[in-house]
Write a protein that holds these residues in place. Structure first.
Motif, PDB file in Angstrom:
ATOM      1  N   ASN A 190      -7.507   2.057  -6.256  1.00  0.00           N
ATOM      2  CA  ASN A 190      -8.853   1.736  -4.825  1.00  0.00           C
ATOM      3  C   ASN A 190     -10.227   2.245  -6.433  1.00  0.00           C
ATOM      4  N   GLU A 191      -9.966   2.516  -7.196  1.00  0.00           N
ATOM      5  CA  GLU A 191     -10.644   2.998  -8.588  1.00  0.00           C
ATOM      6  C   GLU A 191     -11.195   1.657  -8.748  1.00  0.00           C
ATOM      7  N   GLY A 202      -9.673  -3.659  -6.497  1.00  0.00           N
ATOM      8  CA  GLY A 202      -8.226  -3.080  -6.056  1.00  0.00           C
ATOM      9  C   GLY A 202      -6.635  -3.410  -6.238  1.00  0.00           C
ATOM     10  N   HIS A 216       1.063  -1.261  -0.031  1.00  0.00           N
ATOM     11  CA  HIS A 216      -0.075  -0.291   0.252  1.00  0.00           C
ATOM     12  C   HIS A 216       1.187   1.251  -0.021  1.00  0.00           C
TER      13      HIS A 216
END
Length: 575
Positions: free
Chosen positions: A458-459, A463, A445
């Protein structure tokens, strides 16, 4: 390479499975012996039951037939299962061996062997070997033992006829040997053409955008069709010889059987042989002739397998030009400097690429490498991780010649981001963690966030768990590049190579990627190859390469002040 040499090398791969082979060979011997017992029973069937009408033999022979067939079936299953398992295991070993060997080769190896050819070696050629090793060789061993035992039965019953049978064998063997040579030659040609088909297929599939953009579908269809036609002609020729072999073997067998009936019939008429002995002999010969025909039939598959083995061994026999020395040591974490000491590099065709490269890069410095295309910029950076080896001179890291350290420890300290982003048909997470599969979710991350990739990840539908397609086709160019940067960030290597990492991007994507690159370059020793000179103004140092030599070295401002090669490049680009 002769058949003997090929078979000896194949048998070396069988050595780990020696135990299974011994058990299977014992079972195979029992199958052959029981096959001989089946044919011998014909003698008592005729003489004792149908002629002498002996009731005792009627009952005992009936039970014996059931026992012999049952036990033979058990041994048959045992050796077949074991040999199939051994054959498939050997093929798996071969695929692993070839795959690992390919990865040991330097970049120059892949210039000589196209991708389609290598895929054909690992898939098509090894599959042909599988048919030869796990099926055909199994059949030949079984049939050979059966022939020996059955001829032994014939010899026991009547040695005169046995000698006659042995005299016929060379005539049956001659077409097998002759056709074998033909099958070997045709198989080699067919496999080469199959590799060419794989090459065309790979090129057109991976280059499908260009094919469509230039309306070249018809031309590529024609090119592929011509290659298939060449392969078709070779395989048809192979099929003709395979179809001819069977009737020829049948004809030879018919002649042998007719002569046997004539000789044997005379012995029965003269009283020298009982009808039971004659029919037992004839049954043995008929049963023995069946494996002879099968040997001829599988000969084509075996020759294909041997030709495939020749091609596979040709790959395995290529010694890696770049390998660890026997006394290589592990490179300690990089701290001081990278030095190029009078480095020369020449490609295999004697084309000089780099000459008299002398360069010292202290730890933490960013060095930009500029120059015209073909000047040697990428070659220079490929020498650092030993994708290529210097022809003369040396590259030294913290006082160690990189040829004296293990490649694993060397490459563990180098991260690379290239113009052509290489991603795998895997999840986003697995692509970022490619060089560090044990990384935690938090580390992945953080790497994505530092690479300015978190927002678009994230879109995505799932993910970090989203499959991105072959080569990352579900992502844009800028997104693919940021995934590549996140991968390099997570590796956390002290040496960084950026090979035109932003040259294929539009202005907006370049701005995002440039921000990610700045995070990546912090506190790292960086080599930047760039065509866009605006992206390297803040480099600590810029070197200009022309015709394989360093012609200028300095900062952006000092090089402009020299009014030399760098200024010419800069003026050309911004005018």
């Amino acid at each position: 390479m002769s058949n003997k040499e090929i078979l000896l090398r194949l048998f070396r791969f069988l050595s780990p499975y020696r135990g299974k082979l011994i058990v299977s060979m014992i079972a195979m011997v029992f199958v052959a012996l029981l096959t001989g017992a089946q044919t011998y029973m014909v003698k008592d069937l005729l003489d004792k039951i149908f002629i002498e009408k002996n009731a005792f033999y009627l009952y005992t022979l009936t039970i014996a037939v059931v026992v012999v067939f049952g036990v033979k079936g058990l041994f048959y299953y045992t050796y077949n299962v074991l040999l199939e398992r051994v054959g498939l295991s050997v093929i798996m070993d071969f695929r692993n061996r070839v795959f690992r060997h390919i990865h040991l080769q330097p970049l120059s190896f892949f210039h000589d062997y196209p991708t389609g050819t290598l895929i054909s070696r690992v898939i098509a050629d090894v599959t042909l070997m599988q048919q030869a090793v796990s099926s055909s060789l199994v059949g030949i061993l079984r049939d050979f033992l059966s022939i020996i035992v059955l001829l032994g039965v014939v010899f026991y019953l009547n040695w005169h006829l046995a000698i006659f049978c042995f005299a016929i064998l060379p005539f049956a063997a001659y077409p097998i040997i002759t056709f074998g040579r033909i099958f070997r030659r045709l198989s080699t040609t067919a496999q080469e053409e199959t590799a060419n088909v794989s090459n065309v297929l790979y090129e057109t599939i991976t280059g499908n955008r260009i094919v469509k953009a230039f309306n070249m579908e018809d031309q590529e269809n024609k090119r592929f069709g011509e290659q298939l036609d060449t392969l078709f002609r070779v395989t048809v020729q192979d099929a003709k010889f395979r179809c001819l072999q069977h009737p020829l073997m049948e004809f030879i067998g018919g002649i042998a059987l007719s002569l046997f009936i004539w000789f044997g019939g005379r012995l029965v008429i003269n009283g020298s042989m009982t009808p039971g002995e004659f029919f037992a002999l004839m049954t043995s010969l008929i049963v023995a002739y069946d494996p002879v025909k099968r040997i001829g039939k599988v000969n084509s598959a075996i020759q294909q397998g041997l030709a495939a083995a020749t091609r596979i061994f040709a790959i395995l026999d290529i010694k890696p030009e770049i390998a660890d020395r026997s006394d290589a040591i592990a490179l300690l974490p990089f701290q001081q400097a990278i030095e190029f000491r009078n480095v020369h590099f020449t490609y295999g065709d004697d084309t000089p690429a780099l000459s008299e490269i002398n360069l010292t890069v202290p730890a933490g410095q960013t060095v930009a490498i500029v120059g015209h295309s073909g000047g040697g910029k990428t070659t220079l950076t490929n020498l650092i991780p030993r994708f290529l080896d210097v022809s003369s001179g040396s590259i030294v890291i913290d006082g160690h010649d990189i040829r004296d350290v293990t490649m694993h420890s060397l490459r563990a300290q180098i991260a690379i981001v290239t113009q052509q982003t290489i991603l795998f048909n895997e999840t986003v997470r697995n692509n970022i963690a490619y060089g560090n599969p044990d990384a935690s979710d938090e580390e992945v991350h953080n790497a994505a966030e530092a690479a300015h990739a978190l927002s678009f990840i994230n879109e995505l539908p799932s993910g970090f768990a989203t499959i991105i397609g072959e080569g990352g086709t579900r992502l844009s160019g800028g997104q693919r590049q940021r995934i590549s940067i996140a991968r390099a960030l997570l590796k956390n290597a002290p040496i960084l190579i950026l090979d035109e990492a932003t040259s294929a991007l539009d202005t907006e994507s370049e701005r995002e990627v440039q921000g990610a690159l700045e995070n990546l370059m912090k506190d790292r020793t960086t080599f930047v190859i760039a065509h866009r000179l605006s992206t390297i103004r803040n480099a600590h140092r810029i070197i200009v390469i022309k015709n394989g030599r360093i012609v200028e070295d300095g900062t952006h401002d000092s090089l402009l002040a020299q009014h030399g090669e760098y200024e010419a490049l800069y003026t050309m680009q911004f005018n």
